[in-house]
Enzyme design. Structure first.
Site, PDB file in Angstrom:
ATOM      1  N   TYR A  43     -40.318 -37.480 -68.761  1.00 28.39           N
ATOM      2  CA  TYR A  43     -38.858 -37.194 -69.804  1.00 28.39           C
ATOM      3  C   TYR A  43     -39.010 -38.756 -70.000  1.00 28.39           C
ATOM      4  CZ  TYR A  43     -38.497 -31.782 -68.342  1.00 28.39           C
ATOM      5  OH  TYR A  43     -39.154 -31.230 -68.141  1.00 28.39           O
ATOM      6  N   PHE A  46     -27.595 -37.003 -68.429  1.00 25.76           N
ATOM      7  CA  PHE A  46     -28.926 -35.942 -67.302  1.00 25.76           C
ATOM      8  C   PHE A  46     -30.218 -36.669 -66.356  1.00 25.76           C
ATOM      9  CE2 PHE A  46     -29.776 -34.833 -71.798  1.00 25.76           C
ATOM     10  CZ  PHE A  46     -30.501 -34.263 -71.799  1.00 25.76           C
ATOM     11  N   ARG A  52     -43.835 -22.324 -78.048  1.00 21.51           N
ATOM     12  CA  ARG A  52     -42.245 -22.873 -78.187  1.00 21.51           C
ATOM     13  C   ARG A  52     -41.366 -21.506 -78.533  1.00 21.51           C
ATOM     14  NH1 ARG A  52     -39.854 -27.453 -75.757  1.00 21.51           N
ATOM     15  NH2 ARG A  52     -38.419 -27.344 -77.814  1.00 21.51           N
ATOM     16  N   THR A  87     -33.781 -24.368 -75.698  1.00 22.80           N
ATOM     17  CA  THR A  87     -33.767 -25.045 -74.422  1.00 22.80           C
ATOM     18  C   THR A  87     -32.657 -24.089 -73.163  1.00 22.80           C
ATOM     19  OG1 THR A  87     -34.655 -27.050 -75.693  1.00 22.80           O
ATOM     20  CG2 THR A  87     -33.009 -27.345 -73.069  1.00 22.80           C
ATOM     21  N   ARG A 136     -37.570 -17.611 -71.291  1.00 24.20           N
ATOM     22  CA  ARG A 136     -35.820 -18.671 -71.146  1.00 24.20           C
ATOM     23  C   ARG A 136     -34.723 -17.116 -71.076  1.00 24.20           C
ATOM     24  NH1 ARG A 136     -37.042 -25.272 -73.423  1.00 24.20           N
ATOM     25  NH2 ARG A 136     -37.730 -25.281 -71.777  1.00 24.20           N
ATOM     26  N   ASN A 138     -34.313 -23.988 -66.505  1.00 22.87           N
ATOM     27  CA  ASN A 138     -34.912 -23.296 -67.191  1.00 22.87           C
ATOM     28  C   ASN A 138     -36.345 -22.356 -67.119  1.00 22.87           C
ATOM     29  OD1 ASN A 138     -35.760 -25.799 -68.011  1.00 22.87           O
ATOM     30  ND2 ASN A 138     -34.544 -25.685 -69.866  1.00 22.87           N
ATOM     31  N   HIS A 193     -41.297 -25.802 -68.913  1.00 24.63           N
ATOM     32  CA  HIS A 193     -41.563 -26.515 -70.127  1.00 24.63           C
ATOM     33  C   HIS A 193     -42.509 -26.307 -71.241  1.00 24.63           C
ATOM     34  CE1 HIS A 193     -41.951 -30.527 -71.883  1.00 24.63           C
ATOM     35  NE2 HIS A 193     -43.081 -30.892 -71.611  1.00 24.63           N
ATOM     36  N   GLU A 222     -49.142 -35.675 -72.760  1.00 21.60           N
ATOM     37  CA  GLU A 222     -48.145 -35.072 -71.630  1.00 21.60           C
ATOM     38  C   GLU A 222     -49.678 -34.306 -71.169  1.00 21.60           C
ATOM     39  OE1 GLU A 222     -45.412 -31.894 -72.895  1.00 21.60           O
ATOM     40  OE2 GLU A 222     -44.328 -33.405 -73.204  1.00 21.60           O
TER      41      GLU A 222
HETATM   42  P1  IDP Z   1     -37.037 -28.385 -74.351  1.00 21.02           P
HETATM   43  O1  IDP Z   1     -37.385 -28.723 -72.456  1.00 21.02           O
HETATM   44  O2  IDP Z   1     -37.024 -27.464 -74.480  1.00 21.02           O
HETATM   45  O3  IDP Z   1     -38.504 -29.149 -74.583  1.00 21.02           O
HETATM   46  P2  IDP Z   1     -35.851 -31.208 -73.950  1.00 21.02           P
HETATM   47  O4  IDP Z   1     -34.344 -31.465 -75.223  1.00 21.02           O
HETATM   48  O5  IDP Z   1     -36.697 -31.937 -73.910  1.00 21.02           O
HETATM   49  O6  IDP Z   1     -35.835 -29.302 -74.165  1.00 21.02           O
HETATM   50  O7  IDP Z   1     -35.055 -31.550 -72.571  1.00 21.02           O
HETATM   51  C1  IDP Z   1     -35.948 -31.405 -71.856  1.00 21.02           C
HETATM   52  C2  IDP Z   1     -35.388 -30.175 -70.319  1.00 21.02           C
HETATM   53  O8  IDP Z   1     -34.047 -31.672 -69.738  1.00 21.02           O
HETATM   54  C3  IDP Z   1     -34.247 -28.937 -71.004  1.00 21.02           C
HETATM   55  O9  IDP Z   1     -35.555 -28.477 -70.308  1.00 21.02           O
HETATM   56  C4  IDP Z   1     -33.147 -28.962 -69.850  1.00 21.02           C
HETATM   57  O10 IDP Z   1     -34.245 -28.069 -68.613  1.00 21.02           O
HETATM   58  C5  IDP Z   1     -33.180 -30.686 -69.401  1.00 21.02           C
HETATM   59  N1  IDP Z   1     -31.601 -30.593 -70.690  1.00 21.02           N
HETATM   60  C6  IDP Z   1     -31.904 -30.517 -71.540  1.00 21.02           C
HETATM   61  N2  IDP Z   1     -30.501 -31.408 -71.903  1.00 21.02           N
HETATM   62  C7  IDP Z   1     -29.621 -31.226 -70.735  1.00 21.02           C
HETATM   63  C8  IDP Z   1     -28.198 -31.636 -70.421  1.00 21.02           C
HETATM   64  O11 IDP Z   1     -27.640 -31.784 -71.900  1.00 21.02           O
HETATM   65  N3  IDP Z   1     -27.876 -31.490 -69.388  1.00 21.02           N
HETATM   66  C9  IDP Z   1     -28.580 -30.802 -68.484  1.00 21.02           C
HETATM   67  N4  IDP Z   1     -30.083 -31.076 -69.005  1.00 21.02           N
HETATM   68  C10 IDP Z   1     -30.419 -31.073 -70.191  1.00 21.02           C
END
Ligand code: IDP
Length: 148
Positions: A49, A57, A85, A91, A102, A112, A115, A126
């Site tokens: 990450y 977060f 995706r 997300t 999701r 959620n 990944h 990854e």
């Molecule tokens: P993705 O998993 O859909 O690719 P990303 O933006 O890469 O989304 O974010 C990684 C993970 O971080 C998300 O799956 C979600 O669980 C968490 N996340 C993303 N944005 C937030 C936030 O604003 N608050 C809390 N958790 C977040």
């Protein structure tokens, strides 16, 4: 063939959704070439990450993803990154459409369920972060001639 990294997160594992999720990708015609149940070391989670480092977060995200076992997978297929995706959905489960993973199983942004890599570059990164080359199994899937 394109490859992607998919991972059932700790909430999905605890909720016994591994089978449901694997079944969806199998039925879509994608090919599983590597999988393992594992607990992610903190340093690996921070690398995974890395793009979120510094965001408010980030610590919660790393704590959550290392809080219990995940089911890490590599899937293969034409356009597998874009297709998976789409199947995963947005997300935030609140915005993810019904019919997506999701959308059907998630109810909260940080829990959620799954990944999935979002680009060729992140998929490569990854896969290398989570799997050794010998853990990936290349095999002919006879069904492919009915899929492509
Ligand atoms: P993705 O998993 O859909 O690719 P990303 O933006 O890469 O989304 O974010 C990684 C993970 O971080 C998300 O799956 C979600 O669980 C968490 N996340 C993303 N944005 C937030 C936030 O604003 N608050 C809390 N958790 C977040």
């Amino acid at each position: 063939m394109e490859k992607t990294f998919l991972m059932v997160k700790p909430d999905g594992v605890q909720r016994q959704l591994i089978g449901e999720i694997v079944a969806r990708f199998e039925r879509k015609g994608l090919q599983l070439i590597g999988a393992k149940l594992m607990t992610i070391p903190v340093e690996t989670a921070e690398q995974h990450y890395g793009e979120h480092k510094g965001k408010p977060f980030f610590n919660d995200l790393v704590n959550f993803i290392t809080s219990g076992p995940v089911f890490a997978m590599v899937w293969q297929g034409k356009d597998v990154i874009e297709i998976s995706r789409q199947m995963i959905g947005k997300t935030n489960p609140k915005e993810a459409l019904p019919g997506t993973i999701r959308g059907d199983y998630g109810a909260f942004l940080s829990k959620n369920v799954i990944h999935g890599s979002d680009s060729l570059q992140s998929a490569k990164r990854e896969i290398n972060l989570f799997f050794k080359e010998e853990e990936l199994v290349a095999y002919d899937k006879l069904m492919n001639k009915w899929i492509y």
